[in-house]
Write a protein that holds these residues in place. Sequence first.
Motif: not given
Length: 298
Positions: A114-115, A234-236, A238-245
């Motif tokens: 997100s921005a 934001k949720r987007a 958090e999802q990117a963070f889950a993928l990165a982890n």
Amino acid sequence: MNALTLPDIASQNARQTVPLEWVGMCGIALPVVINGQRLAATADAGVSLDDGDARGIHMSRLYLALEVLDSQALNPLLLKKILQQFLDSHDDLSICAYLKIHTQLLLKRPALVSALSGWKSYPVSIEASLKNGMFHVELKIDVDYSSTCPCSAALARQLIQQQFVDDFANKPLHHAEVLTWLGSTQGIVATPHSQRSTAHLQLHLGRELQSFPINNIIDEAETALGTAVQTAVKRADEQAFALANGQNLMFCEDAARRLNVVLKSTAGIKGFNLKVVHAESLHSHDAVAESRWNWRNA
Ligand SMILES: Nc1nc2c(ncn2[C@@H]2O[C@H](COP(=O)(O)OP(=O)(O)OP(=O)(O)O)[C@@H](O)[C@H]2O)c(=O)[nH]1
């Protein structure tokens, strides 16, 4: 009031002739300027008391030498000047001068997708000394990051495979059914544990540096670790963070090795002593790894 001479106890003779390694003040509140930001800090300022006959040092002279810190950017040269002033003002008493400054650097960090952006604070300590004419400066920075256990991830994947066997063995596979299964907690039955982790970096810096390369070191460390803790999410994000982890599984040993490699090639760093602490959620003790390079206590 008549003009009585003020008693000067510090200039009396000591009862016991004993030199002291460090005398000064700890926890002095003051602002410091880093990256153009004026930050709240505390300082420990001291000198050796090498004249064993002297009763005391002159604390006010050290205190007043710190005044420049509230207006001038903190850099190695400024610290050296202050330390020299400590010694010049204790000409006949001291040969070593010490200054330690502790603050929290604030850096604005963007979200992953997100921005949005938000502030992150990094504890920073700078320790400088001037001993027998030798100037030494050390930087300590703590960097938080996220680590996901590779062992736990493998064990979770195995459980998911087992569940797949249980649910689909000897059945024809239908795309829609498998897709639903993949999106359910009945299918993805296990998740690996991850933890908020901290890298404690203790760095010996080159004396010739014009400024403290704090931002660069933090950026290099966070890039090497791969999954820095986030600010606005934001949720987007958090999802990117889950993928990165998920793509960045690491033991504490992995984290320490990555930092070792990156810090060796970071400009201005002459040696380091680093410690990574993974505050495990699997158990209530931590997983810890340390690494040193060109470190005097090694
Ligand atoms: N040396 C010393 N000073 C202390 C201590 N605790 C408080 N002080 C005070 O620190 C104050 C400043 O000391 P000085 O720098 O010697 O002050 P001053 O004599 O007015 O300053 P100069 O004329 O520059 O020597 C004094 O009032 C001391 O009493 C201590 O444990 N040791």
